[in-house]
Design a protein around this motif. Structure first.
Motif, PDB file in Angstrom:
ATOM      1  N   GLU A 195      -8.494 -14.949 -22.555  1.00 18.21           N
ATOM      2  CA  GLU A 195      -8.523 -15.887 -21.425  1.00 18.21           C
ATOM      3  C   GLU A 195      -7.644 -15.457 -20.263  1.00 18.21           C
ATOM      4  OE1 GLU A 195      -8.415 -20.125 -21.914  1.00 18.21           O
ATOM      5  OE2 GLU A 195      -9.191 -19.930 -23.964  1.00 18.21           O
ATOM      6  N   GLU A 196      -6.505 -14.861 -20.547  1.00 19.74           N
ATOM      7  CA  GLU A 196      -5.607 -14.465 -19.455  1.00 19.74           C
ATOM      8  C   GLU A 196      -6.136 -13.281 -18.643  1.00 19.74           C
ATOM      9  OE1 GLU A 196      -2.569 -11.992 -22.329  1.00 19.74           O
ATOM     10  OE2 GLU A 196      -2.567 -14.170 -22.225  1.00 19.74           O
ATOM     11  N   ASP A 197      -7.244 -12.671 -19.093  1.00 15.34           N
ATOM     12  CA  ASP A 197      -7.862 -11.562 -18.358  1.00 15.34           C
ATOM     13  C   ASP A 197      -9.158 -11.955 -17.663  1.00 15.34           C
ATOM     14  OD1 ASP A 197      -5.869  -9.751 -18.938  1.00 15.34           O
ATOM     15  OD2 ASP A 197      -6.882  -8.928 -20.699  1.00 15.34           O
ATOM     16  N   VAL A 198      -9.471 -13.245 -17.616  1.00 16.30           N
ATOM     17  CA  VAL A 198     -10.705 -13.714 -16.979  1.00 16.30           C
ATOM     18  C   VAL A 198     -10.370 -14.908 -16.090  1.00 16.30           C
ATOM     19  CG1 VAL A 198     -13.024 -14.637 -17.362  1.00 16.30           C
ATOM     20  CG2 VAL A 198     -12.072 -12.961 -18.969  1.00 16.30           C
ATOM     21  N   THR A 199     -10.882 -14.888 -14.870  1.00 17.06           N
ATOM     22  CA  THR A 199     -10.675 -16.016 -13.960  1.00 17.06           C
ATOM     23  C   THR A 199     -11.946 -16.281 -13.161  1.00 17.06           C
ATOM     24  OG1 THR A 199      -9.193 -16.979 -12.311  1.00 17.06           O
ATOM     25  CG2 THR A 199      -9.760 -14.667 -12.025  1.00 17.06           C
ATOM     26  N   VAL A 241     -12.529 -10.046 -13.932  1.00 14.23           N
ATOM     27  CA  VAL A 241     -12.032  -9.661 -15.255  1.00 14.23           C
ATOM     28  C   VAL A 241     -11.018  -8.535 -15.092  1.00 14.23           C
ATOM     29  CG1 VAL A 241     -12.685  -8.930 -17.579  1.00 14.23           C
ATOM     30  CG2 VAL A 241     -14.339 -10.166 -16.151  1.00 14.23           C
ATOM     31  N   HIS A 242      -9.836  -8.747 -15.637  1.00  8.83           N
ATOM     32  CA  HIS A 242      -8.806  -7.712 -15.670  1.00  8.83           C
ATOM     33  C   HIS A 242      -9.196  -6.742 -16.788  1.00  8.83           C
ATOM     34  CE1 HIS A 242      -4.448  -6.598 -16.794  1.00  8.83           C
ATOM     35  NE2 HIS A 242      -4.831  -5.848 -15.785  1.00  8.83           N
ATOM     36  N   VAL A 243      -9.453  -5.490 -16.432  1.00 13.40           N
ATOM     37  CA  VAL A 243      -9.972  -4.517 -17.389  1.00 13.40           C
ATOM     38  C   VAL A 243      -9.119  -3.254 -17.395  1.00 13.40           C
ATOM     39  CG1 VAL A 243     -12.364  -5.338 -17.202  1.00 13.40           C
ATOM     40  CG2 VAL A 243     -11.556  -3.544 -15.675  1.00 13.40           C
ATOM     41  N   CYS A 244      -9.465  -2.356 -18.309  1.00 10.16           N
ATOM     42  CA  CYS A 244      -8.883  -1.021 -18.335  1.00 10.16           C
ATOM     43  C   CYS A 244     -10.043  -0.026 -18.247  1.00 10.16           C
ATOM     44  CB  CYS A 244      -8.051  -0.799 -19.597  1.00 10.16           C
ATOM     45  SG  CYS A 244      -8.990  -0.914 -21.129  1.00 10.16           S
ATOM     46  N   SER A 278      -9.100  -2.718  -7.197  1.00 10.71           N
ATOM     47  CA  SER A 278      -7.742  -2.449  -7.642  1.00 10.71           C
ATOM     48  C   SER A 278      -6.878  -3.508  -6.983  1.00 10.71           C
ATOM     49  CB  SER A 278      -7.329  -1.046  -7.188  1.00 10.71           C
ATOM     50  OG  SER A 278      -6.032  -0.769  -7.618  1.00 10.71           O
ATOM     51  N   GLY A 279      -6.192  -4.291  -7.786  1.00  7.28           N
ATOM     52  CA  GLY A 279      -5.416  -5.391  -7.227  1.00  7.28           C
ATOM     53  C   GLY A 279      -4.297  -5.819  -8.148  1.00  7.28           C
ATOM     54  N   HIS A 280      -3.643  -6.878  -7.740  1.00  6.24           N
ATOM     55  CA  HIS A 280      -2.547  -7.430  -8.542  1.00  6.24           C
ATOM     56  C   HIS A 280      -3.087  -8.566  -9.400  1.00  6.24           C
ATOM     57  CE1 HIS A 280       0.529  -5.117  -6.521  1.00  6.24           C
ATOM     58  NE2 HIS A 280      -0.037  -5.436  -5.361  1.00  6.24           N
ATOM     59  N   TRP A 281      -2.922  -8.427 -10.713  1.00  7.59           N
ATOM     60  CA  TRP A 281      -3.337  -9.466 -11.656  1.00  7.59           C
ATOM     61  C   TRP A 281      -2.074 -10.136 -12.155  1.00  7.59           C
ATOM     62  CZ3 TRP A 281      -8.327 -10.759 -12.567  1.00  7.59           C
ATOM     63  CH2 TRP A 281      -8.557 -11.694 -13.582  1.00  7.59           C
ATOM     64  N   ARG A 282      -1.900 -11.419 -11.806  1.00  9.57           N
ATOM     65  CA  ARG A 282      -0.688 -12.133 -12.192  1.00  9.57           C
ATOM     66  C   ARG A 282      -1.050 -13.491 -12.777  1.00  9.57           C
ATOM     67  NH1 ARG A 282       1.447 -10.858  -6.714  1.00  9.57           N
ATOM     68  NH2 ARG A 282       2.395  -8.831  -6.933  1.00  9.57           N
ATOM     69  N   GLN A 283      -0.423 -13.813 -13.880  1.00  9.23           N
ATOM     70  CA  GLN A 283      -0.574 -15.114 -14.537  1.00  9.23           C
ATOM     71  C   GLN A 283      -2.039 -15.513 -14.690  1.00  9.23           C
ATOM     72  OE1 GLN A 283       1.872 -17.659 -12.102  1.00  9.23           O
ATOM     73  NE2 GLN A 283       3.758 -16.947 -13.078  1.00  9.23           N
ATOM     74  N   GLY A 284      -2.843 -14.568 -15.126  1.00  5.18           N
ATOM     75  CA  GLY A 284      -4.241 -14.850 -15.441  1.00  5.18           C
ATOM     76  C   GLY A 284      -5.173 -14.969 -14.247  1.00  5.18           C
ATOM     77  N   ARG A 285      -4.778 -14.409 -13.103  1.00  5.29           N
ATOM     78  CA  ARG A 285      -5.689 -14.474 -11.958  1.00  5.29           C
ATOM     79  C   ARG A 285      -5.501 -13.255 -11.052  1.00  5.29           C
ATOM     80  NH1 ARG A 285      -3.948 -16.237  -7.118  1.00  5.29           N
ATOM     81  NH2 ARG A 285      -1.755 -16.760  -6.922  1.00  5.29           N
TER      82      ARG A 285
END
Length: 191
Positions: free
Chosen positions: A29-33, A137-140, A163-170
């Motif tokens: 959940e913390e990798d999807v917003t 989705v925060h991915v690798c 490419s961006g900043h992913w913080r606190q699940g968003r």
């Protein structure tokens, strides 16, 4: 910087279903917003925002030059010619030329401004994101294509990589006015 994959959906229920599929396939959940993106040109519509790239059409002075000149010249010639055809006196012909120039100026300005507005809106549609619900989705590197495929299969369109900043699940630094970087192959498969 984080690697992010995103897709656009037309409704929140469709976006929520895509997120649920991502969870079922191992994404946390913390990798999807999910979030909504306004229509192009309606981002940051705020009195303090003076960016010509975000708000409405270009300023009037930037759009009316040639159309106004051509309209004024054509109006003056037509106005003078009409009254000269009736053998009017010189003062009447001069007044007719002035009135014709004024009317031609108005018509030329209007036509040129309409064209500039249309060109501006075409550019906005080409460069900015479409309106809708975005699932990001925060991915690798290893799972970015899996996430994109899931979004596409769930009905997502306009798939992009960022490419961006992913913080606190968003996606903390998402900017709707930047030009998206499409995931070419996956977007073409959905079209």
């Amino acid at each position: 910087m984080s690697l992010i994959v995103a897709g656009r959906f037309t409704t929140f229920p469709a976006a929520e279903a895509a997120a649920q599929t991502l969870f079922e396939r191992g994404f946390v959940e913390e990798d999807v917003t999910l979030f909504f993106v306004n229509p192009p040109g309606q981002h940051s519509r705020h009195a303090l925002d003076h960016s010509p790239h975000v708000t409405g059409a270009p300023p009037l002075h930037a759009t009316t030059g040639h159309g106004a000149t051509i309209g004024a010249a054509a109006g003056a010639v037509i106005g003078a010619a009409i009254f000269m055809a009736f053998a009017a006196t010189l003062p009447v012909v001069v007044i007719a030329a002035g009135v014709g120039a004024y009317l031609g100026l108005q018509v030329g300005t209007h036509l040129q401004t309409r064209r500039a507005h249309a060109e501006h809106h075409d550019r906005v549609r080409r460069e900015f994101r479409n309106s809708g619900v975005v699932v990001a989705v925060h991915v690798c590197n290893d799972n970015q294509l899996d996430a994109a495929a899931i979004l596409r299969e769930a009905g997502g369109t306009d798939l992009e990589r960022a490419s961006g900043h992913w913080r606190q699940g968003r996606w903390a630094d998402f900017d709707p006015t930047t030009t998206p970087v499409p995931l070419g192959d996956l977007n073409q498969q959905h079209a």
